[in-house]
Enzyme design. Structure first.
Site, PDB file in Angstrom:
ATOM      1  N   THR A   1      28.231  -0.876 -14.228  1.00 36.42           N
ATOM      2  CA  THR A   1      28.592  -1.886 -13.234  1.00 36.42           C
ATOM      3  C   THR A   1      28.360  -1.380 -11.812  1.00 36.42           C
ATOM      4  O   THR A   1      28.031  -2.154 -10.929  1.00 36.42           O
ATOM      5  CB  THR A   1      30.079  -2.298 -13.368  1.00 36.42           C
TER       6      THR A   1
ATOM      7  N   ASN B   1      28.072   3.342 -24.752  1.00 36.46           N
ATOM      8  CA  ASN B   1      29.001   4.360 -24.269  1.00 36.46           C
ATOM      9  C   ASN B   1      30.068   3.787 -23.346  1.00 36.46           C
ATOM     10  O   ASN B   1      31.144   4.358 -23.216  1.00 36.46           O
ATOM     11  CB  ASN B   1      28.200   5.456 -23.546  1.00 36.46           C
TER      12      ASN B   1
ATOM     13  N   SER C   1      36.056   7.131 -30.284  1.00 37.09           N
ATOM     14  CA  SER C   1      37.014   8.079 -29.716  1.00 37.09           C
ATOM     15  C   SER C   1      37.882   8.642 -30.829  1.00 37.09           C
ATOM     16  O   SER C   1      38.107   7.974 -31.848  1.00 37.09           O
ATOM     17  CB  SER C   1      37.917   7.379 -28.697  1.00 37.09           C
TER      18      SER C   1
ATOM     19  N   TYR D   1      43.060   0.193 -26.726  1.00 34.18           N
ATOM     20  CA  TYR D   1      41.903   1.096 -26.721  1.00 34.18           C
ATOM     21  C   TYR D   1      41.635   1.648 -28.125  1.00 34.18           C
ATOM     22  O   TYR D   1      40.496   1.657 -28.590  1.00 34.18           O
ATOM     23  CB  TYR D   1      42.178   2.235 -25.734  1.00 34.18           C
ATOM     24  N   ALA D   2      42.691   2.083 -28.798  1.00 32.19           N
ATOM     25  CA  ALA D   2      42.528   2.650 -30.141  1.00 32.19           C
ATOM     26  C   ALA D   2      41.987   1.594 -31.107  1.00 32.19           C
ATOM     27  O   ALA D   2      41.123   1.888 -31.941  1.00 32.19           O
ATOM     28  CB  ALA D   2      43.859   3.207 -30.645  1.00 32.19           C
ATOM     29  N   ALA D   3      42.475   0.348 -30.978  1.00 36.36           N
ATOM     30  CA  ALA D   3      41.980  -0.730 -31.842  1.00 36.36           C
ATOM     31  C   ALA D   3      40.497  -0.971 -31.595  1.00 36.36           C
ATOM     32  O   ALA D   3      39.718  -1.144 -32.536  1.00 36.36           O
ATOM     33  CB  ALA D   3      42.776  -2.010 -31.591  1.00 36.36           C
ATOM     34  N   SER D   4      40.109  -0.956 -30.324  1.00 30.88           N
ATOM     35  CA  SER D   4      38.695  -1.211 -30.011  1.00 30.88           C
ATOM     36  C   SER D   4      37.818  -0.084 -30.548  1.00 30.88           C
ATOM     37  O   SER D   4      36.726  -0.331 -31.050  1.00 30.88           O
ATOM     38  CB  SER D   4      38.492  -1.369 -28.497  1.00 30.88           C
ATOM     39  N   LYS D   5      38.305   1.143 -30.471  1.00 25.68           N
ATOM     40  CA  LYS D   5      37.482   2.280 -30.899  1.00 25.68           C
ATOM     41  C   LYS D   5      37.417   2.386 -32.422  1.00 25.68           C
ATOM     42  O   LYS D   5      36.402   2.811 -32.972  1.00 25.68           O
ATOM     43  CB  LYS D   5      38.039   3.575 -30.284  1.00 25.68           C
TER      44      LYS D   5
ATOM     45  N   ILE E   1      37.620  15.201 -23.235  1.00 22.64           N
ATOM     46  CA  ILE E   1      36.423  15.657 -22.539  1.00 22.64           C
ATOM     47  C   ILE E   1      36.741  15.759 -21.050  1.00 22.64           C
ATOM     48  O   ILE E   1      37.362  14.841 -20.476  1.00 22.64           O
ATOM     49  CB  ILE E   1      35.251  14.681 -22.764  1.00 22.64           C
TER      50      ILE E   1
END
Lengths: 77, 245
Positions: free
Chosen positions: B38, B87, B139, B152-156, B185
């Protein structure tokens, strides 16, 4: 046989590796010619390229036999 | 080994630490790269650093139409599209009891739905080419879970299931789909942590340090390479032993 039918048959024979005489008017790509669902998508892509046309997804779903394909392309081109 | 000369790669989130390192690694192996993100400025800075074979392709991944248009733009710019690296990702951390629909939806839209749209958009050219590499950056938390990161965890985790299903469908066409799951990281985001916080994190990692963006990029480079043609539907965990899965 029309020129279009010949060209469609050539694509089907090459892509699915079937004998030419098996590709009859009513031959179903999946039931008679051993295509899987991905093959039918690729056949439609190949028809689009060969004939310079666009085949929308809902129309593509109705193209199940060799005859269906020839009929659609005849009408579209 | 791992020569990508003549291949064209689209990398989303290339303005970030990990995305930038991935783009550099693929470019260094000879690929032409499309840098998406973006923020235009860091993308242009990266393109200038890379020199030839680098194209800037700005895209807002929360805009579905823009996402659908991106593969075509990439093909026009590069002349083809052989490697897709999803990514880009966002976080909207919040304890679950307080998580709003919006916080849930934003994360799912950018991390999962845009990945699906881009994968779908590259199917046709990859099928025609009988070659393709899809690499989705998941992730560690997609497998382990993480407090405050329900969205976030659900999406990953969703990315992993999606990657496996795509892998099934197109394996016979020379296309592979894999995920890379980074642990902690070191990026701009983790630099903000204080020494105590860093020590606490490192204490949970058998390697006793955070990973580097280059170590993620190396995993992506491997999965993008012709040599990895028999690896599909897998998740490569790069986490210093933090979760051995």
């Amino acid at each position: 046989m029309s020129d279009i039918a010949d060209r469609v048959k050539k694509i089907v024979v090459e892509h699915l590796g079937v004998e030419e005489d098996k590709v009859t008017e009513s031959a179903s790509f999946i039931d008679d010619l051993g295509a899987d669902s991905l093959d039918t998508v690729e056949l439609v892509m190949a028809f689009e390229e060969e004939f310079g046309i666009e085949i929308p997804d809902d129309a593509a779903e109705n193209i199940q036999t060799f005859g269906d394909a020839v009929k659609f392309i005849n009408e579209a081109s | 080994m791992f020569d990508l000369t003549g291949k064209n790669a689209l990398v989303t989130g290339a303005s970030g630490g990990i995305g930038g390192a991935i783009a550099k690694a693929l470019h260094g192996a000879g690929a032409t790269v499309g840098l998406s993100g973006t923020r235009v400025e860091p993308l242009e800075a990266l393109a200038a650093e890379l020199g030839e074979r680098a194209h800037v392709l700005p895209c807002n991944l929360s805009d579905g139409d823009a996402v659908d248009a991106l593969p075509k733009q990439a093909i026009e710019a590069m002349g083809g599209l052989d490697i897709l690296v999803n990514n880009a990702g966002i976080t909207r951390d919040q304890i679950f009891m307080r998580m709003s629909d919006e916080e849930w939806q934003q994360v799912l839209d950018v991390n999962l739905t845009s990945t699906m749209r881009l994968c779908r958009g590259v199917m046709r050219p990859m099928m025609k080419a009988r070659w393709g590499r899809i690499i989705n950056i998941s992730s560690i938390v997609g497998t382990t879970g993480n407090p405050g990161q329900v969205n976030y965890a659900a999406s990953k985790a969703g990315m992993v299931g999606m990657t496996k299903s795509i892998a099934y469908e197109v394996a016979s066409r020379g296309i592979t789909a894999n995920a890379v799951a980074p642990g902690f990281i070191a990026t701009a985001m983790t630099e903000k942590l204080n020494d105590d916080q860093k020590a606490a994190i490192n204490g949970k990692i058998p390697a006793a340090r955070m990973g580097t963006p280059e170590e993620i990029a190396a995993a992506v480079l491997y999965l993008a390479s012709p040599e990895a043609g028999y690896v599909t539907g897998s998740t490569l965990h790069v986490n210093g032993g933090m979760a051995m899965i």
